[in-house]
Design an enzyme around this catalytic site. Structure first.
Site, PDB file in Angstrom:
ATOM      1  N   GLY A 215       0.907  -1.227   0.020  1.00 48.48           N
ATOM      2  CA  GLY A 215      -0.067  -0.109  -0.047  1.00 48.48           C
ATOM      3  C   GLY A 215       0.967   1.274   0.002  1.00 48.48           C
ATOM      4  O   GLY A 215       1.568   1.417   0.988  1.00 48.48           O
TER       5      GLY A 215
ATOM      6  N   SER B 203       1.126   5.084  -0.277  1.00 52.58           N
ATOM      7  CA  SER B 203       0.422   6.516   0.055  1.00 52.58           C
ATOM      8  C   SER B 203       0.927   7.722  -0.836  1.00 52.58           C
ATOM      9  O   SER B 203       0.208   8.626  -0.817  1.00 52.58           O
ATOM     10  CB  SER B 203       0.086   6.709   1.639  1.00 52.58           C
ATOM     11  OG  SER B 203       1.385   7.216   1.955  1.00 52.58           O
ATOM     12  N   GLY B 204       2.265   7.675  -0.737  1.00 49.63           N
ATOM     13  CA  GLY B 204       2.755   8.899  -1.200  1.00 49.63           C
ATOM     14  C   GLY B 204       3.668   9.495  -0.384  1.00 49.63           C
ATOM     15  O   GLY B 204       4.323  10.598  -0.565  1.00 49.63           O
ATOM     16  N   GLY B 205       3.629   9.039   1.013  1.00 47.30           N
ATOM     17  CA  GLY B 205       4.332   9.594   1.981  1.00 47.30           C
ATOM     18  C   GLY B 205       5.586   8.914   2.389  1.00 47.30           C
ATOM     19  O   GLY B 205       5.896   8.094   1.499  1.00 47.30           O
TER      20      GLY B 205
ATOM     21  N   ASP C 139       6.839   7.342   4.933  1.00 46.33           N
ATOM     22  CA  ASP C 139       6.681   5.760   5.300  1.00 46.33           C
ATOM     23  C   ASP C 139       6.778   4.711   4.492  1.00 46.33           C
ATOM     24  O   ASP C 139       7.278   3.695   4.304  1.00 46.33           O
ATOM     25  CB  ASP C 139       5.617   5.761   6.565  1.00 46.33           C
ATOM     26  CG  ASP C 139       5.730   6.388   7.978  1.00 46.33           C
ATOM     27  OD1 ASP C 139       6.869   6.958   7.950  1.00 46.33           O
ATOM     28  OD2 ASP C 139       4.726   6.906   8.152  1.00 46.33           O
ATOM     29  N   SER C 140       5.519   4.946   3.620  1.00 53.40           N
ATOM     30  CA  SER C 140       5.358   3.745   2.375  1.00 53.40           C
ATOM     31  C   SER C 140       6.497   3.743   1.574  1.00 53.40           C
ATOM     32  O   SER C 140       6.768   2.920   0.943  1.00 53.40           O
ATOM     33  CB  SER C 140       3.976   3.808   1.884  1.00 53.40           C
ATOM     34  OG  SER C 140       3.825   5.198   1.247  1.00 53.40           O
TER      35      SER C 140
ATOM     36  N   CYS D 255     -11.146   0.930   8.970  1.00 54.92           N
ATOM     37  CA  CYS D 255     -10.833   0.916   7.712  1.00 54.92           C
ATOM     38  C   CYS D 255     -10.008  -0.228   7.657  1.00 54.92           C
ATOM     39  O   CYS D 255     -10.006  -1.164   6.596  1.00 54.92           O
ATOM     40  CB  CYS D 255     -10.222   2.167   7.361  1.00 54.92           C
ATOM     41  SG  CYS D 255      -9.622   2.124   5.525  1.00 54.92           S
TER      42      CYS D 255
ATOM     43  N   CYS E 274      -8.279  10.728   6.625  1.00 53.97           N
ATOM     44  CA  CYS E 274      -8.278  10.554   5.364  1.00 53.97           C
ATOM     45  C   CYS E 274      -9.097  11.332   4.477  1.00 53.97           C
ATOM     46  O   CYS E 274      -9.122  12.038   3.561  1.00 53.97           O
ATOM     47  CB  CYS E 274      -7.726   9.267   4.509  1.00 53.97           C
ATOM     48  SG  CYS E 274      -8.930   8.177   4.588  1.00 53.97           S
TER      49      CYS E 274
END
Length: 337
Positions: free
Chosen positions: A8, A10-12, A14-15, A87, A183
């Site tokens: 997954g 997110s574009g942050g 961490d990921s 979620c 989100c």
């Protein structure tokens, strides 16, 4: 051949760092979850920067049905919902696993700060991440069939170390600030979001425990148990929200001395490290998303669990999770009722 894995993305930061770590061991495909508010450009750019395949999944309908609608209903019932914990098991991880199954990938991953291991009995165990950033609380609703397929590459890291890794790799998102909002409510104003959906409660009375009117509130969905700020009521002491009464549209205020409890009750239990509770069991418990853990005894109560705290805890809040720990292992969780 390396095993396949769906991450997954997110574009942050961490990921992005998770992706960089995972590509050294797995055949990684990145998946961005589209909730209809844009923002996929950053995730696509990270995947391109790392040379990884990138896909998107439209999860708007699932998010509305399984998270947004229950979120609104919980607030209107005078409780305080926890949308991320809803979620994860019902929308986010199922979307990752759907793509994983299509690609023949045995694993999925996220940038959460948590760890997974396998117990002596073969059960998948959810464990805390490093203390500074542990996110096991929000993952405590994951069932065994999901948890046994999850990889958490950041479980041994702190956030400062992850940012350092992003900087060393010159990733474009290395200095991107963290997102702290829900989100689907990016401005953080959940009450306004509820108002836009309609059918929110009207203004009503602030009252004390004896029913004396202290002032007017803006609608019960603006308040949560233990809240002190934004009440607009003056008196002989500071006021705190000590109860919300949707049936009478009242918000009860007190001096806060009645907010501590030595027991609370949980339902809809999700056991992870054990099959179930056969008798009383000592543990520590988190009653909200914080680092505070309270020593407690879990007591079976039919399909529920009564939590007896050895030291009183402040404002156990209906709608939030109680998460039970044995050291760094998550025993399970239940919704405070």
């Amino acid at each position: 051949m390396r095993e396949k894995l769906v991450l997954g993305l997110s574009g942050g930061v961490d990921s992005a760092v998770a992706a960089r770590l995972l590509r050294e061991k797995y055949d990684v495909t990145c998946l961005w979850l589209d909730i209809g508010l844009g923002g996929g450009e950053d995730a696509a750019a990270v995947a391109k920067e790392l040379g990884l395949p990138f896909e998107t999944a439209d999860i708007r309908d699932a998010l509305e049905e399984r998270v947004c609608t229950p979120f609104a209903q919980t607030y209107l019932a005078g409780k305080t919902p926890l949308p991320c914990a809803l979620c994860n098991p019902t929308v986010k991880f199922p979307a990752l696993l759907a793509l994983a199954d299509r690609l023949g990938a045995p694993y999925v991953a996220t940038g959460h700060y948590a760890r997974r291991s396998t117990g002596a009995d073969g059960r998948a165990l959810l464990r805390k991440g490093r203390p500074a950033n542990d996110q096991s609380y929000m993952l405590s609703r994951l069932p065994q069939d999901i948890l046994r397929r999850v990889v958490f590459p950041l479980g041994e890291y702190e956030k400062r170390e992850v940012r350092a890794l992003a900087g060393e790799a010159a990733l474009a998102v290395a200095e991107k600030p963290d997102s702290m909002e829900i989100c689907f409510i990016p401005d953080g104003d959940y009450a306004a979001w509820l108002d836009r959906r309609g059918n929110t409660p009207p203004p009503g009375d602030f009252v004390d425990r004896e029913g004396r009117v202290l002032g007017r509130h803006k609608g019960i969905h603006h308040y949560t148990l233990g809240q002190r700020r934004g009440l607009g009521v003056s008196g002989p002491h500071r006021y705190f929200v000590s109860a919300i009464r949707p049936e009478t549209n009242e918000v009860v205020l007190s001096d806060g001395t009645d907010l501590h409890a030595d027991r609370t009750r949980c339902t809809d239990l999700n056991w992870i490290a054990i099959e179930g509770l056969e008798g009383e069991r000592a543990c520590t418990v988190r009653l909200r998303h914080s680092k505070v853990e309270t020593p407690a005894i879990l007591c079976p109560d039919g399909d529920a669990v009564e939590i007896r705290m050895l030291t009183p805890a402040r404002a156990p809040t209906p709608g939030q999770l109680a998460v039970f720990y044995d050291g760094d292992i998550v025993l399970g969780s239940g919704w405070i009722c």
